[in-house]
Each structure stands twice: as structure tokens, then as C-alpha cells.
Design a protein around this motif. Structure first.
Motif, PDB file in Angstrom:
ATOM      1  N   SER C 274      38.209  35.038  42.182  1.00  0.00           N
ATOM      2  CA  SER C 274      36.519  35.387  42.281  1.00  0.00           C
ATOM      3  C   SER C 274      35.752  34.132  42.749  1.00  0.00           C
ATOM      4  CB  SER C 274      35.972  35.838  40.909  1.00  0.00           C
ATOM      5  OG  SER C 274      36.763  36.972  40.604  1.00  0.00           O
ATOM      6  N   HIS C 291      28.871  37.288  41.214  1.00  0.00           N
ATOM      7  CA  HIS C 291      30.366  37.399  41.392  1.00  0.00           C
ATOM      8  C   HIS C 291      31.277  36.988  39.971  1.00  0.00           C
ATOM      9  CE1 HIS C 291      29.738  37.322  45.792  1.00  0.00           C
ATOM     10  NE2 HIS C 291      29.296  38.430  45.126  1.00  0.00           N
ATOM     11  N   SER C 295      33.053  39.517  38.662  1.00  0.00           N
ATOM     12  CA  SER C 295      34.281  39.902  38.980  1.00  0.00           C
ATOM     13  C   SER C 295      35.422  39.025  38.414  1.00  0.00           C
ATOM     14  CB  SER C 295      34.327  39.432  40.685  1.00  0.00           C
ATOM     15  OG  SER C 295      33.235  40.161  41.328  1.00  0.00           O
ATOM     16  N   ALA C 298      37.536  41.360  36.560  1.00  0.00           N
ATOM     17  CA  ALA C 298      38.263  42.287  37.242  1.00  0.00           C
ATOM     18  C   ALA C 298      39.724  42.315  36.847  1.00  0.00           C
ATOM     19  CB  ALA C 298      38.169  42.333  38.566  1.00  0.00           C
ATOM     20  N   SER C 327      36.961  42.822  44.011  1.00  0.00           N
ATOM     21  CA  SER C 327      35.750  43.069  43.357  1.00  0.00           C
ATOM     22  C   SER C 327      34.790  42.039  43.950  1.00  0.00           C
ATOM     23  CB  SER C 327      35.830  42.663  41.815  1.00  0.00           C
ATOM     24  OG  SER C 327      34.706  42.834  41.185  1.00  0.00           O
ATOM     25  N   GLY C 345      35.414  46.545  41.105  1.00  0.00           N
ATOM     26  CA  GLY C 345      35.221  46.552  42.401  1.00  0.00           C
ATOM     27  C   GLY C 345      35.719  48.018  42.834  1.00  0.00           C
TER      28      GLY C 345
END
Lengths: 447, 447, 447
Positions: C274, C291, C295, C298, C327, C345
Motif C-alpha cells: 500500500s 491509503h 489500504s 486490505a 485497494s 478495494g
């Protein structure tokens, strides 16, 4: 300016006293305490099974392979004491560093004092008291009492006044709990009575003595700020999350599991009802941060004594709901609270007292007799807390503990060196530095 | 302006290198590692009891039904590494996002590297090294070493310099620990020597190479701010709370319980003494946040190697007190610390080294012989850390790792996209947005 | 000014509704729920061994002395829900108090509702459903679904809209999970499908209905601030740390240990990737806080369903890496996300779906058949989430739930009493107080 020019004499005396207290604690610990049997090597001439070390840190009558291990629950309580209480008290806009920092300092010295206090009642044949994981848990729980009292004094004392108060309070706390448990044979699973009621009334009594001279007036630093209220929520939420561990760590088996379930239900309901009543009593139907940071926890206190009992999910929710409502109403309409005392409205302990009366008779007692003893123990606890708190308040006015002026209240600069204190006009320090900011905004305000 | 115009070429190269490193780690993990036996299904033709999976994630010689379960203690250490170190380093006023964010990134890549490093020494007959909960714990502990080094470099490097440094450091760390444990047969329960001393001296050596060219000057962003110091206390308190888990997670039985008790006592005393000495050396007898955020932890490091030993409560308190005092004095009077290295004053490890000498002889060694080996291992560890740190410092000056200019130091905008960067004059962004604020206050300062 | 003059009628109605909901929950709990057998005293006429209370809070088919105890893992999940989600959502610059506070309130009411929903499917012969530690864990996991949906609506609803949405969502969630587990016989160890996919698509559907009337426009309070992004990292890091507990708490033995290892590897890789992809898609090769806050998680979602499987370390790292990359790309290039939905995502669940197909055939099914059922359950889950989400969105427009205007969006002053609201020109409140600050800076901006 909040930065008064203090005589350094008084401050240095406090520092020397702090060093002296730690040295005395070390000497007493060396004289009085040693490892308990479960923290000692197994003697070679005894077999392990004969020694039966399994769960040996639990008292003999509580051994149970089914219990969750003590140490993770101890760590939950540990987080509650330092992160929970420490950050809960960061709500003041210019006293956040002292809130966390003094909780850190006061907690660290008092956890040692609490071990000594408990040790005095447990000296064995070898002339020493045993130290075990269970002692560590008891000490953490005991430290909660002076930290609750601290909530009534936040920003109005020197750190030495808090430490001296805490030491006296722990001595009285230990004696009161010993009498309650051994003479009245009164149980208090979640320590609602011995810790929360005691700590609250002790703090109120000390605060009463402190407030006698001065009439309270609006202080420019007494409120919260946007960020300080969010920092305080770190404390609130960690306290709320780990309260089931606090109420159940000393129990076992099905009683422990009930205490976990009951506390979760009670504290969940007190959270919801606190929000609802907070908005209900608000002119604009909005929530109030004081209620959200404190009354949401009332359900954990209220279910405390009865946490392990068969009060059924319905009963736990009802207790928590009542506690949340009473706590918000207490903050809103009674001004007897000079500070914020987490989770306590007036006489909350009486709720669970009334509820539990019929639930569990003590040894060789009818339910009614046990109820009478519980009420007696509660009355004695509150009475002892108030009387000893008043005396302690007088003791704290001794010069050795120092004191702070009205101007110095609620101000971190009393306790902390601010590095850029003299660089007010520097761009970067003006933007964010503690004292720099105040000065900058002072001049901006005067433009 | 702090936002220099950087050649995007160098930055893109760093990104590609980061992706490449993760890919190499994945390939090596695929080649080298598999689940350990306790994380595999029990073969159907073997009975469960013959396979004896109970506590099988502990090494054979440490199986003990009495141990608290490993996983909760692992999670305590996990919180220490990412929340503890991450937030401890948020004290810089404009580098808080990088402190937490880079600890997050560097920790996530290095925890994988640490598993591989340990795996290389544990490849089994099937050509693969086993991965277990114990590996996860070892990897977390190993990652502490580069994060401690990072404390000496905070705000002065690119993220890629930190990652490359960490990878080299973990390789050297693993080799040094392997030699110490297997050749010198030297124990280090709390990893004071292998992790804390190694990480600190390695970081100091790297920092020395970095500082050779430039003479240090006052940087406008180097200080802390009011809020950043409170964020840093989140890190400090979580480190302080879970240090008993760090020092005891790899032990068992009574030794583990002693390590918990000793660490709690030592770190409580170091907290109190740090506050006291901090105020003692202060002109105005006030506390200093640098000391409170760092020296309070010295007792956890100092008791580390000896945590499981029979040093008695008195000894644990004495070690912690000495460590707290030396750490504060080191920060105050020695300037050898270019950054903040948590919990470490000069030669703290020697304290417990001196203390423990007479306590526990190794296998087939007298107490004196064991003491000599412990001192030898400590000397080798520090020597290896300094030499490898100096070499690493030179490697980090390679172009591929990038570098930051004097202006970019201690500035989050080097690492982070600020969304409202171009909306400086917008009311809301001017009030709080990162870069917006700097620009606004810059212009205010110039008025 | 963001503080609109609201008719107090609507707000009071919401408060009464909140009280009413809690009362209904209490009555239903009293009617429906009682303690489970492991939270009841052992009957005296049955021996303890016959009753076999050991690990009795685990379902019969999962008893295993080797499992880490449930309670510490439950507490990890507990922290994820309230600290993790609560602080993750503090990223908005003027909605931090609502983010933590409403997560607190909504979570507290929904955890009770979730117990009731599960209870309805588990009513025993005595006419009541049992409440156990496992129920508490299930309820916490269930509450994650509406909190994920809340991420898509943050700052755009009244608290009552969130509560009503959550109650409806939990009812549908429980039915959907029951069908999936009992009719499709589809497993979902980490609840990626039943919780994360369901919660995300449900929230998107509700958000779609909410956004139909208004065209989105730039809102001055919609962005983050420097401090609010650091507060949000508290949430991110705690979620990241405890995700292995989330994915493994309901498993046992070697499967549980694999789930811990796999989740740690997957989420570590998704963190690194990420960061890398975030910088890769950035013009200046810098990281983006959106992010990093979302993310990075994720990998925990993506490995969820397959967490306990034999996907090997390599497979776990590959899943996490793909999830992190997808993501970040989803946040960057698709605008379908109206809010921030942690760790998701587009179609992430499909990754692990595709991966796991060949891994584990269900009972009396071939791997291919099981794969088909898993995909069917996923499709049904997403379909149910979207349809029920759309209907719920329409229900939330009912007057009883209230609504907020465009001006009131993302503004804490809609929900909270600010004490110093009228003291704008006071020096201290101007410096830090919430509403005071906005007004002060407004005037400064106009100078």
C-alpha cells in the motif's frame, strides 16, 4: 501570565521528598517483601506434581483449570489504570501533559506503596510477605482509588500533594477493605464499594478542605478544547472496553464468566442511556462531552459488587441503564462534583446494593442479614472515606507538599519545562509551542 | 519553504526499490519457509497424544502447562512495537505522521525480513524453515532493534535509508545473537544486550556517519509541540505497561512470573526516579518531557537480561532506580545522543551486568566464568554494532537510498501528500491543514 | 456558520426514540436471553467432570486444550471495534468527536441488538437463548458490519439514522449469515464475506440513496487536518495489530495458529505494498494518508475467508500484496467510494475466493462444487447487501430519524454541546475551543 516566579526552595524540597519516598519504599520492600511460592524455583526434593504449581498463583480455594489466565486480564486492568485514567483526565485544554504525566508518576509510586500495604497484612512465618501476580493485580486495583480521588482535584494541586494524598489514602483503603472483608465478611467483586465509592468520597472530602478558603471563580484554562476532548476519549473508551476484566479478574469459573457478561451488558446500557439522557437534558438536544466521557462508565461501577451474581441479562441492563441516567443527572443538576469523577453519580453504589440484597446470602447468614452487613460495610466505607479525606486535606496544606496559586491552576507550565519558553517570537514555536502559543494569542487578542 | 522541489527521478527509484524488496521477500519466503509442525494438521495415522500438540509452540525444554499462553503476550509485544515505538516518536511538532507512518512501513517490511533471517539458521530436513507463533514473537522482538536505531535518525533520513539500514541491521543482529547464544552460551531474557544495546549503538554509529559532513544547527522544526508531546505519551505509556510481557514472553513457569514481577518493580522505580531526577536537574524544579518520555522506560531495559533471576524485589527496585537516574543524567549532560533512544542512558546494560554476575552460573561454568562470558558477549555485541553501524552509514549514502537536505529535515511534507496544499487561503484549510498552516503562519510572522 | 438553528422538536423525538430503543432491547433481552450453561453454577447433583466445564464456552466440536483462551482474543476484537473503527474515522478535521463518540454510542446499542439477533436463531427448550463469551465475540464481529457501512456515510447523517441503519443491517446480516452457513454450508473464518463485503456494499447502497438528490460539492470541512490524521492512525494501527485475532478467534488448534500466521503475513505485505503503490501513483512519489489509513488493512480482509487454510507463507504474502495494491488503485482511480471504507478495494473478496477454490472441499463436495457454493454465497451476500441497503436508505429518509443539511455536514457542532460557544472573544477559548476557533479564524481570514 500563568508562569509565576516560584521560589525554587519549595520545589526542590518536593523533589527531595519524592526521592526520599522512593528510597523508603525500596528499603521497606527489601525488609518486608519476597517472591511468593509460585514465583520461586521448585525445590528439587519435592516433585512437581506434589507441589502442584498449576494455577498456583490463584488462591487455593479458587483453583480452576477453566479460568482464563490471570496475566492477560491483569494487563487489561494495567491499561485501564495508566492509559484509561491518564487520558480520561487530559480533557483540560492546558493540563493534558500533567494529566497523563502525573497519572504516570503517581501511579508508579503508589503501585509500590499498595504492594507494601497489602504485604503488611500478609507477613508469613519467614517474616516476609509474598509477592505474586495476584499482588500485582491487587495493587493495580488499589491504585484506582487515589486516581479516582485525583479526578476531584485535577489541576488544583502540586504533584507532591497528590502523592502524599495517595499514600495516606492507600493505607486507609487497605485497612477499610481488610475490616470489610474479614469482619463484616462482605464481598465486592468489582470493588465498587472499596475502590470506587471510597475513592470518590475521599476525593470529595479532600477537595472540600481545599476549596474552603477560596470561592470558586471562572478560570480561563478550566475548560476543554477540541483536541483535548478527543484525547480524553482514548481514556474513556479503554476504560469502557476493559471494565469486564476489572470486574472479573479476581473471580473464577462460571462466576467469572457471568461477571464478564453482566459487566458488558451493564456498561453497554449505561453508555446508551448516558448519551440519551445527556441529549434529553440539553437545550438543543445535543450530547455533552462531560457526560460521554464519564457517565458512560457508570454501568461498570454499578454492577461491580454484584457482577458475578445471577442477576440475569435483564437485570444487568437495568442496573446499567439506571446508573447511566443517575450519573448524567448528577453531573447536570448537582454541583457537588468539583471535578470529574469517572463513572460515579450520587449514591450509585446504593443501586446495586438495593438490587443485590435478595440475591446471595453470606456464610451462615440469611439474605436479610447479609444485606444488613453489606449496607453496614458501605456506610462504614463512606464514613471512613469522608473522615480520612477531611484529615488528609488538612495534612496536604503542610508547606512540605507545596501549593499552587489561583493563577497556576489547570496550567501545565507549573509542572513542565517548555523548551522554547523564551523563543516566543520565533515563527515555528509561536505556531505550536505551548507557552509560545499563549503569548502569541494574547498579543493577537489585544490587537 | 520546507517543500523543496525534488527531482522525481530519485523518489520513483526508491518506490521501485521498495516494491522490489517486497517481491524478493515473497520469493525468499516461498523458497525458504513453511508452517511449523504446530501449525500443520495432525497426520491421521498418528494419535494426537503421541503427537503431543499441547503447548507445542514452546520449545521442547520449556513445555509447562502452567505458563500463561504465548499469544496474548505476543500481542502485548506487538502493541509495543507499532503503537509504542510509533507514537513515542511523534514528539516532533511536524514529523508525527512520518513517525507513526514510517514505523508502520519499516516495521511491516522488517518483520518479514526478521522471519527470513531467523529461518536461515533453522532450515530443517525438508529444506524449509518452520514458521510458528514463536517465530512471530522473535520477529517482533528483532524489529525492536532497528526501531531503536531509528530513534537516533528520526527526521534526518528518507524512508528507504531506514529500510536498507533495517535489513542490514537485522542480518547482523541475527548473526550476533546466534554467536552469543550458541558460542558464548549467554542468556539475555529481556534482550537488553542483543536488542537494546545493539540497536542503540548501531543507531549511534549510523548517526555519526550521517553527521560527519554537516555541523548541527538549530532547526526550526526540531522541537516538540504541546499536542505532539501528548501523542508521544501514548507510545511511552504503552511501552511502559507491556514491558513485563516483553521481558517474560520467552520464559516459563516460576522464571516467567519472576520476570513479570521484577520488570514491573524495576520499571515502576525507574519511572519515579526519572521524574525526580528530571526535576532535580531542572533550574525551576520542573519535569522535562524528554526524560519522562524516555528515561521512565530505562528500568525495563536494565532489568532485561536479569529479569528472570532471583534478584528479589529490593534488587529489582534498585536496578530500576539506578537506570532511571543514569538515563536522565545521560540525556541532560551528555550530548552524545543525537536523537532520542528510548530507555537508554550510557552503559545501562553494564548495571545489570554487574549486578547479575554472581547470580547464575551457566552450564558447567562457575559464576565468575559465566560473568566473564556475559561481559565478553556484551563487548562483542557493542563492538559489532558500532563497526557494522559505521559501515551501514556509508552504505546509506548511496544514491539509490536517496537523501534529504537540511531544509527537509523533521518535515512531514517530504513524505506525505497534503491534499489542500494549494488551498492555503481557504479559511478551513488555513486553520488546521498541515502545509496550509505553515504558510499562513509564515505570512503572519512576517507581518 | 455551521451551527444552524435547528427545530428542537426533531431532535427531542430522536432522543425519545433512542430511549425507547434501549427499553425495547431490555424487554426483549429479559424475554429471550439467559446465561448459557458455562455461565451458570454447576448443579450440585452432577459431578464437575461429568459436566466437563473445561473449555465449555467453545462449541463441542471445537474443544481443544491447545487453543489460546478465548477471552484475550475477544478483548483484542473489542479494541478493534471501538478504538480501531472509532479512531480510524477521526480523520475529518471537525468531526473527530462525532467519529469516536458515535462509534461508541452506535456500537453500544448494536452489540445488544446483535446478541438478540443471534439469540432468535438459538432459542433452546427453555424458551430462552443462551448468552456466553462466544455470543459476546459474535456480537462484536457482527457490529463490525454496520460500522464499516458507517464509513461510507460519515458526517452525512444524524446519529439516529446510523442506529436505525445498524438495526436493520444486523437483522439482514444475521439472516444472510445463517443461510450461508446452514444452507450453502460455506465457511468464512475471518468473516470477509459476511461482515466486510456485506457491510461495504450495504453502506455503498445506503450512501447511493442519500446522494441521489444532491450533487456532491466541495465542503469546507470535508478534509483532514494534521492532528486528525494522527488520531486516525491510532485506529489504523490497532486494527492492523489485532487483525490476526479477528481472523482466528473462532478457530482452534493448528487451524487457528495458521490463521494467525497467515493473517500477519498478509496484512504485513498489504501494508508495504500500500505504501509503495501509494507513492507510485503519486505525482511527487509521496505517501497518501487515505491509503495508509485504509489500504494497509486490505490484507486482513483478503485473507479472511481463507485464513485458516494451507495457503503457505508465500500464498499469504501474495494475497496481501495483491489486496494492498488493488485497494490503493481503487481509492485512486475509482470514485465509487463516497467515504472511506477500511481495507476494501473493489472485489477484494474475489481474490481470496479465486485463490481458495482449489484448497478445501466442503463436506461431501468436490473442490469444484465447494467453490461454486462459495461463489454463490458471495453473490447472494452482495446482492442481499445492495438490495437491503437501498431499501434501508429509503427508510432512513423518514422524518423520525431526522436529517442534516448540507451546511451541517462533517461538523461536530451538530452533535455536541460546546461549552464556550458564546465566549468567542475570550482569549483562552479563542485559542483552542472548537467553535470559538472557527469564528476567530473566520474574522482573521477576513481582515
Amino acid at each position: 501570565m500563568a508562569k509565576g516566579i516560584l521560589g525554587t526552595c519549595g520545589e526542590k524540597q518536593q523533589v527531595m521528598l519524592l526521592l526520599l519516598i522512593q528510597i523508603i519504599v525500596i528499603v521497606l520492600m527489601g525488609t518486608l517483601m519476597t517472591y511468593g511460592p509460585e514465583a520461586r524455583p521448585v525445590p528439587r526434593n519435592r516433585s512437581i506434581s506434589a507441589y502442584s504449581p498449576t494455577n498456583s498463583w490463584l488462591p487455593d480455594d479458587k483453583k480452576d483449570d477453566d479460568s482464563p489466565p490471570l496475566y492477560p486480564m491483569y494487563q487489561d486492568v494495567h491499561v485501564m489504570i495508566w492509559i484509561g485514567f491518564g487520558f480520561l483526565m487530559t480533557f483540560l485544554r492546558r493540563y493534558g501533559q500533567s494529566a497523563v504525566g502525573l497519572t504516570f508518576l503517581v501511579g508508579a509510586i503508589l503501585v509500590q506503596v499498595a504492594m507494601l500495604c497489602e504485604g503488611v497484612f500478609n507477613i508469613g512465618k519467614n517474616g516476609k510477605a509474598p509477592l505474586s501476580l495476584k499482588s500485582l493485580l491487587s495493587a493495580d486495583v488499589a491504585v484506582a482509588a487515589p486516581l479516582i480521588s485525583m479526578g476531584a482535584l485535577l489541576g488544583k494541586t502540586t504533584y507532591m500533594q497528590l502523592i502524599v494524598m495517595g499514600i495516606i489514602e492507600l493505607i486507609v483503603y487497605t485497612a477499610n477493605k481488610y475490616i470489610g472483608e474479614n469482619h463484616f465478611v462482605v464481598v465486592d467483586a468489582g470493588d465498587s464499594m472499596y475502590v470506587h465509592a471510597f475513592g470518590a468520597y475521599f476525593g470529595l472530602a479532600v477537595s472540600f478542605v481545599f476549596g474552603m478558603k477560596e470561592k470558586p471563580k471562572e478560570h480561563s484554562l478550566e475548560g476543554s478544547s477540541y483536541e483535548s476532548d478527543i484525547f480524553a476519549m482514548i481514556g474513556t473508551v479503554f476504560l469502557w472496553l476493559f471494565w469486564p476484566s476489572f470486574n472479573s479478574a479476581a473471580l473464577k469459573g462460571d462466576e467469572q464468566r457471568r461477571a464478564i457478561i453482566n459487566t458488558l451488558l451493564s456498561i453497554a446500557a449505561s453508555c446508551v442511556i448516558s448519551f440519551a439522557v445527556s441529549a434529553f437534558v440539553s437545550k438543543q438536544s445535543k450530547f455533552n462531552m462531560v457526560h460521554v466521557q464519564n457517565s458512560t462508565l457508570a454501568g461498570g461501577v454499578a454492577i461491580g459488587t454484584a457482577a458475578g451474581m445471577m442477576c440475569e441479562p435483564f437485570g444487568a441492563l437495568a442496573i446499567g441503564s439506571a446508573a447511566g441516567a443517575i450519573s448524567v443527572l448528577g453531573y447536570k443538576y448537582l454541583t457537588i462534583f468539583p471535578g470529574r469523577i469517572p463513572g460515579l453519580g450520587p449514591n450509585l453504589t446504593e443501586i446495586n446494593e438495593n438490587y443485590r440484597l435478595s440475591l446471595k446470602p453470606g456464610p451462615n447468614r440469611s439474605a436479610g442479614q447479609q444485606a444488613a452487613y453489606q449496607l453496614l460495610a458501605l456506610a462504614v466505607t463512606i464514613g471512613v472515606a469522608i473522615v480520612s479525606g477531611l484529615i488528609t486535606g488538612l495534612i496536604l496544606r503542610m508547606p512540605i507538599c507545596g501549593s499552587i496559586t489561583e493563577d497556576q491552576k489547570f496550567d501545565d507550565s507549573v509542572n513542565w519545562e517548555f523548551e522554547d519558553e523564551n523563543a516566543v517570537h520565533d515563527i515555528s514555536s509561536a505556531s505550536k509551542d505551548g507557552n509560545g502559543r499563549t503569548a502569541e494569542q494574547l498579543s493577537m487578542g489585544h490587537i
